[in-house]
Design a protein around this motif. Structure first.
Motif, PDB file in Angstrom:
ATOM      1  N   MET A  90       0.256   4.259   6.294  1.00 10.48           N
ATOM      2  CA  MET A  90       0.268   4.041   4.851  1.00 10.48           C
ATOM      3  C   MET A  90       1.017   2.740   4.507  1.00 10.48           C
ATOM      4  O   MET A  90       0.534   1.947   3.718  1.00 10.48           O
ATOM      5  N   GLN A  91       2.174   2.577   5.109  1.00  6.63           N
ATOM      6  CA  GLN A  91       2.989   1.390   4.841  1.00  6.63           C
ATOM      7  C   GLN A  91       2.254   0.123   5.296  1.00  6.63           C
ATOM      8  O   GLN A  91       2.264  -0.887   4.604  1.00  6.63           O
ATOM      9  N   LEU A  92       1.621   0.188   6.471  1.00  8.47           N
ATOM     10  CA  LEU A  92       0.889  -0.971   6.971  1.00  8.47           C
ATOM     11  C   LEU A  92      -0.279  -1.325   6.058  1.00  8.47           C
ATOM     12  O   LEU A  92      -0.575  -2.497   5.839  1.00  8.47           O
ATOM     13  N   ARG A  93      -0.928  -0.347   5.517  1.00 13.78           N
ATOM     14  CA  ARG A  93      -2.059  -0.560   4.605  1.00 13.78           C
ATOM     15  C   ARG A  93      -1.594  -1.305   3.352  1.00 13.78           C
ATOM     16  O   ARG A  93      -2.264  -2.239   2.891  1.00 13.78           O
ATOM     17  N   ASP A 105       1.068  -3.236   3.146  1.00 13.22           N
ATOM     18  CA  ASP A 105       1.446  -4.591   3.550  1.00 13.22           C
ATOM     19  C   ASP A 105       0.214  -5.490   3.667  1.00 13.22           C
ATOM     20  O   ASP A 105       0.227  -6.646   3.246  1.00 13.22           O
ATOM     21  N   VAL A 106      -0.843  -4.954   4.237  1.00 14.84           N
ATOM     22  CA  VAL A 106      -2.086  -5.723   4.391  1.00 14.84           C
ATOM     23  C   VAL A 106      -2.662  -6.069   3.023  1.00 14.84           C
ATOM     24  O   VAL A 106      -3.084  -7.200   2.782  1.00 14.84           O
ATOM     25  N   ASP A 107      -2.666  -5.118   2.113  1.00 17.35           N
ATOM     26  CA  ASP A 107      -3.187  -5.365   0.767  1.00 17.35           C
ATOM     27  C   ASP A 107      -2.375  -6.434   0.048  1.00 17.35           C
ATOM     28  O   ASP A 107      -2.931  -7.326  -0.608  1.00 17.35           O
ATOM     29  N   VAL A 108      -1.065  -6.369   0.176  1.00 17.99           N
ATOM     30  CA  VAL A 108      -0.190  -7.350  -0.470  1.00 17.99           C
ATOM     31  C   VAL A 108      -0.448  -8.736   0.119  1.00 17.99           C
ATOM     32  O   VAL A 108      -0.548  -9.722  -0.618  1.00 17.99           O
ATOM     33  N   GLN A 109      -0.589  -8.828   1.424  1.00 14.72           N
ATOM     34  CA  GLN A 109      -0.834 -10.118   2.051  1.00 14.72           C
ATOM     35  C   GLN A 109      -2.196 -10.682   1.659  1.00 14.72           C
ATOM     36  O   GLN A 109      -2.346 -11.891   1.471  1.00 14.72           O
ATOM     37  N   LYS A 110      -3.187  -9.830   1.518  1.00 15.73           N
ATOM     38  CA  LYS A 110      -4.500 -10.291   1.068  1.00 15.73           C
ATOM     39  C   LYS A 110      -4.425 -10.847  -0.346  1.00 15.73           C
ATOM     40  O   LYS A 110      -5.017 -11.891  -0.649  1.00 15.73           O
ATOM     41  N   LEU A 111      -3.700 -10.141  -1.218  1.00 12.59           N
ATOM     42  CA  LEU A 111      -3.555 -10.613  -2.596  1.00 12.59           C
ATOM     43  C   LEU A 111      -2.826 -11.946  -2.644  1.00 12.59           C
ATOM     44  O   LEU A 111      -3.205 -12.849  -3.405  1.00 12.59           O
ATOM     45  N   GLU A 112      -1.782 -12.091  -1.847  1.00 14.01           N
ATOM     46  CA  GLU A 112      -1.035 -13.350  -1.815  1.00 14.01           C
ATOM     47  C   GLU A 112      -1.903 -14.487  -1.280  1.00 14.01           C
ATOM     48  O   GLU A 112      -1.865 -15.605  -1.796  1.00 14.01           O
ATOM     49  N   ALA A 113      -2.698 -14.196  -0.249  1.00 13.87           N
ATOM     50  CA  ALA A 113      -3.587 -15.220   0.313  1.00 13.87           C
ATOM     51  C   ALA A 113      -4.633 -15.647  -0.716  1.00 13.87           C
ATOM     52  O   ALA A 113      -4.935 -16.842  -0.850  1.00 13.87           O
ATOM     53  N   ASP A 114      -5.194 -14.691  -1.447  1.00 16.99           N
ATOM     54  CA  ASP A 114      -6.164 -15.019  -2.491  1.00 16.99           C
ATOM     55  C   ASP A 114      -5.530 -15.874  -3.582  1.00 16.99           C
ATOM     56  O   ASP A 114      -6.140 -16.837  -4.061  1.00 16.99           O
TER      57      ASP A 114
END
Length: 58
Positions: A1-4, A6-15
């Motif tokens: 859950m935590q990794l998911r 983190d991945v979502d946050v990093q995708k948003l930051e990259a976008d």
């Protein structure tokens, strides 16, 4: 859950970074186009002369 999350946050930051980069590149292109138009207008109007050319004309 935590990794998911983190991945979502990093995708948003990259976008967000990608969109900012694209906007910056568009702004730079616009400025370059405006600069070229200004230089062309100055040449056409005779304002782009060097100091020696102005002295000769006077």
């Amino acid at each position: 859950m935590q990794l998911r999350l983190d991945v979502d946050v990093q995708k948003l930051e990259a976008d967000k970074i990608r969109k900012g980069k694209n906007k910056t590149e568009e702004d730079l292109d616009s400025l370059m186009t405006d600069y070229k138009k200004l230089r062309r207008s100055m040449r056409t109007a005779g304002l782009g002369k060097m100091l020696k050319q102005w002295r000769q004309k006077i």
